[in-house]
Scaffold this motif. Sequence first.
Motif, short mmCIF file in Angstrom:
data_model
loop_
_atom_site.label_atom_id
_atom_site.label_comp_id
_atom_site.label_asym_id
_atom_site.label_seq_id
_atom_site.Cartn_x
_atom_site.Cartn_y
_atom_site.Cartn_z
N ASN A 147 0.84 -1.21 0.00
CA ASN A 147 0.00 0.00 0.00
C ASN A 147 0.86 1.25 0.00
O ASN A 147 0.63 2.19 -0.76
CB ASN A 147 -0.91 0.03 1.24
CG ASN A 147 -1.98 -1.03 1.19
OD1 ASN A 147 -2.28 -1.56 0.13
ND2 ASN A 147 -2.53 -1.35 2.34
N SER A 148 1.87 1.27 0.88
CA SER A 148 2.73 2.45 0.99
C SER A 148 3.45 2.72 -0.32
O SER A 148 3.60 3.87 -0.73
CB SER A 148 3.75 2.28 2.12
OG SER A 148 3.16 2.64 3.35
N ILE A 149 3.92 1.65 -0.97
CA ILE A 149 4.62 1.83 -2.25
C ILE A 149 3.66 2.42 -3.29
O ILE A 149 4.00 3.37 -3.99
CB ILE A 149 5.20 0.48 -2.73
CG1 ILE A 149 6.34 0.05 -1.80
CG2 ILE A 149 5.70 0.59 -4.16
CD1 ILE A 149 6.83 -1.36 -2.03
N LEU A 150 2.44 1.86 -3.37
CA LEU A 150 1.47 2.37 -4.34
C LEU A 150 1.11 3.83 -4.05
O LEU A 150 1.01 4.65 -4.96
CB LEU A 150 0.20 1.51 -4.31
CG LEU A 150 0.35 0.09 -4.86
CD1 LEU A 150 -0.96 -0.69 -4.70
CD2 LEU A 150 0.76 0.13 -6.33
N ILE A 151 0.89 4.14 -2.78
CA ILE A 151 0.53 5.52 -2.41
C ILE A 151 1.66 6.47 -2.78
O ILE A 151 1.44 7.55 -3.34
CB ILE A 151 0.23 5.60 -0.90
CG1 ILE A 151 -1.07 4.87 -0.58
CG2 ILE A 151 0.13 7.06 -0.45
CD1 ILE A 151 -1.27 4.58 0.89
N THR A 152 2.91 6.05 -2.51
CA THR A 152 4.05 6.92 -2.80
C THR A 152 4.20 7.15 -4.30
O THR A 152 4.33 8.30 -4.75
CB THR A 152 5.34 6.28 -2.25
OG1 THR A 152 5.18 6.08 -0.84
CG2 THR A 152 6.54 7.18 -2.50
N LEU A 153 4.14 6.08 -5.08
CA LEU A 153 4.28 6.23 -6.54
C LEU A 153 3.12 7.03 -7.12
O LEU A 153 3.31 7.94 -7.93
CB LEU A 153 4.34 4.84 -7.21
CG LEU A 153 5.59 4.00 -6.89
CD1 LEU A 153 5.48 2.64 -7.57
CD2 LEU A 153 6.85 4.73 -7.33
N GLY A 154 1.89 6.70 -6.69
CA GLY A 154 0.71 7.38 -7.20
C GLY A 154 0.73 8.86 -6.89
O GLY A 154 0.45 9.70 -7.76
N THR A 155 1.06 9.20 -5.64
CA THR A 155 1.09 10.60 -5.24
C THR A 155 2.14 11.38 -6.03
O THR A 155 1.88 12.47 -6.55
CB THR A 155 1.38 10.72 -3.73
OG1 THR A 155 0.41 9.99 -3.01
CG2 THR A 155 1.36 12.17 -3.29
N THR A 156 3.34 10.79 -6.13
CA THR A 156 4.41 11.48 -6.85
C THR A 156 4.01 11.74 -8.29
O THR A 156 4.17 12.85 -8.81
CB THR A 156 5.70 10.64 -6.81
OG1 THR A 156 5.95 10.25 -5.46
CG2 THR A 156 6.88 11.43 -7.33
N ALA A 157 3.43 10.74 -8.94
CA ALA A 157 3.03 10.90 -10.34
C ALA A 157 1.94 11.96 -10.48
O ALA A 157 2.04 12.87 -11.32
CB ALA A 157 2.54 9.56 -10.90
N LEU A 158 0.92 11.86 -9.64
CA LEU A 158 -0.20 12.81 -9.75
C LEU A 158 0.25 14.24 -9.47
O LEU A 158 -0.13 15.18 -10.18
CB LEU A 158 -1.31 12.40 -8.77
CG LEU A 158 -2.65 13.14 -8.88
CD1 LEU A 158 -3.21 13.06 -10.29
CD2 LEU A 158 -3.66 12.57 -7.89
N VAL A 159 1.10 14.41 -8.46
CA VAL A 159 1.60 15.75 -8.14
C VAL A 159 2.36 16.32 -9.33
O VAL A 159 2.15 17.47 -9.74
CB VAL A 159 2.49 15.73 -6.88
CG1 VAL A 159 3.28 17.03 -6.76
CG2 VAL A 159 1.66 15.53 -5.63
N LEU A 160 3.24 15.52 -9.94
CA LEU A 160 4.04 16.03 -11.05
C LEU A 160 3.16 16.38 -12.25
O LEU A 160 3.34 17.41 -12.88
CB LEU A 160 5.11 15.01 -11.45
CG LEU A 160 6.27 14.86 -10.47
CD1 LEU A 160 7.28 13.85 -10.99
CD2 LEU A 160 6.95 16.19 -10.22
N VAL A 161 2.20 15.51 -12.55
CA VAL A 161 1.33 15.75 -13.71
C VAL A 161 0.53 17.04 -13.54
O VAL A 161 0.31 17.79 -14.49
CB VAL A 161 0.38 14.54 -13.91
CG1 VAL A 161 -0.75 14.90 -14.85
CG2 VAL A 161 1.17 13.35 -14.45
N LEU A 162 0.09 17.31 -12.30
CA LEU A 162 -0.70 18.53 -12.07
C LEU A 162 0.18 19.75 -11.88
O LEU A 162 -0.15 20.85 -12.30
CB LEU A 162 -1.60 18.34 -10.85
CG LEU A 162 -2.72 17.30 -10.96
CD1 LEU A 162 -3.35 17.06 -9.61
CD2 LEU A 162 -3.77 17.75 -11.96
#
Lengths: 280, 306
Positions: free
Chosen positions: A74-89
């Motif tokens: 879960n932590s890995i998914l949250i970390t990757l997902g957050t980083t990607a979403l933040v950068l895209v926005l």
Amino acid sequence: MRHTPVTTKRRPLGIELLLLLAICVAVLPILWGIWVSLLPNRAIVSPDWRFEPSLINFEALFEPGQVVTSQLLNSILITLGTTALVLVLAAPGAYGLSKLSPPKWVLAPAIAIAVLMPLIPPMTLVPGMYVQMASLRLIDTVYGLIILNTVVNLPFAVLLLRAYFDEISDEIREASLIDGASELRSFLSIVLPIVRPGIAAVAVFVAIMAWNEFLFGLTMSSGGRRSPLTVGISSLVQPYEVTWGQMAAAGVVAAIPIIVLAAIANRQLVAGLTQGAVKG
Amino acid sequence: MSLGSSPASTVVATRSRPKRSGTGGLLAMAPFVVFMLVFGAYPLVEVVRMSVAENRIEAGHFVPSFTGIENYLEVLADPTAWKSIWITTAFVVVTVAGTMLIGTGLALLVERAVVLKAIAQNILIWPAVVTPVVVSVIWLLVFSPTVGGLNKLLTSIGLSGQGWLDNGLGAFMLICVVDIWHWTPIVFLFVYTALIGLDGSILEASRIDGASEGKVIRHIVLPLLRPALAAAMLVRIIQSVKAFDEIYLLTKGGPRDSTLLLNLHIRRAFFDRLEYGYATALGILVVIATLAVVAVAVYAQRRATK
């Protein structure tokens, strides 16, 4: 008052000793945590300093049927997902803020959000977020935590990236537009590669923040298999049945990715972060 | 290196060059703005709405019925809320002052050091990157009455162990120590980065003029560092008001509410006691107070640098 002689005499030994003390204070608690993680519970509670290192705590932590493996995932998914979403926005947002002079009615709320959001303690927003996540059925999901982690990291990411975009001269963009590139193409293939260090700095920073996050994980998940690792560690801290060794081992597991990230992000990157935050 | 006054003021200041206004800017910024409005601003609106209402849960949804400022009056009449406000104030003052003093001191030391300079630059940052939850675990392992390293150390040199978390003042001091240990590196980074950017010739000249090292620091270095110190302090105040993780794990607000920071109080009211109106009203008061403190800090800093 002590007066030093006229020559610029320094007192190197005193300085070095004080620094040695500071280094010890910074490092010893961390080393103690690692030390405890390597001890069986029997040795931890014994009053003397026997050291019989073993990996028994780590084995117990990852035994089949334990929840830590899911929490780690879960932590890995949250970390990757957050980083990607933040950068895209954040990347287009910061670029727009820096170079594209959007209309005032977009600019004003954007700046207000970017400046005010980081000031608000997240705990005060948690009740509203909980209601919202509940009505979207995102409680107890990785998606919900990715969204909430993005909310708290996005404003700072935009401000930081804007500082990097500001350093690029306008001519670069204008030249590529005159050469016939579209705005989008000029952004993706000319401007973005130039600010790669800035993107990297923001990515590392956001990844560390998302990995470390605890408050949303605690309040937006019901614990167990659905929680991030930080919440899993906190549930090992029980008043009566404390599995000290496993607690320390879980802490070490949580610390490893951070150490790896910090090693990738050398000091220059860290300096870039502070510089970006202070720069005028 | 150019050091501006504060992150807040820089955003507005650099919008100078006029460029073609257009839909490009609108399209680029729209995702960011929309996302933040939906997931950042809307929850705030929801919190405000709940704070002026009595809230029932019907079929899994919160149903607020308007009651005006009743919840706010309840908060302001509650001794626990006031206790929590004072504890939070004391925590912010102690931890901001502690990290500022130690962080600045360390930056000055590292800049002058020779042998340990490189290693100190590196290692002194470590506590700030450790996961807050792991920080609590580490310090529990140090201070635990049964297995803690500190008591082990005390007993092996012949002293008796202590129950560090048993009394209110001890627990409060402990959470302050942990917070200062954790966040001193932030101040160190800000000040050290500014320090190595200073013009060395000014310092050399004043030293040759016979000024003592203490005087050079007090009258020349610290005034030059003022923008960086102000920025570090602003960041630290904001961080300190947000503190939650470590304290929740170390003391859960106890013993007898002696470490009940406002963030812990809000969580307990909302999730444990289901006092939704009370928790949200307190949250709004915290937001207002935080913005006021930051506004005063930024204003004071602007006046000082004028």
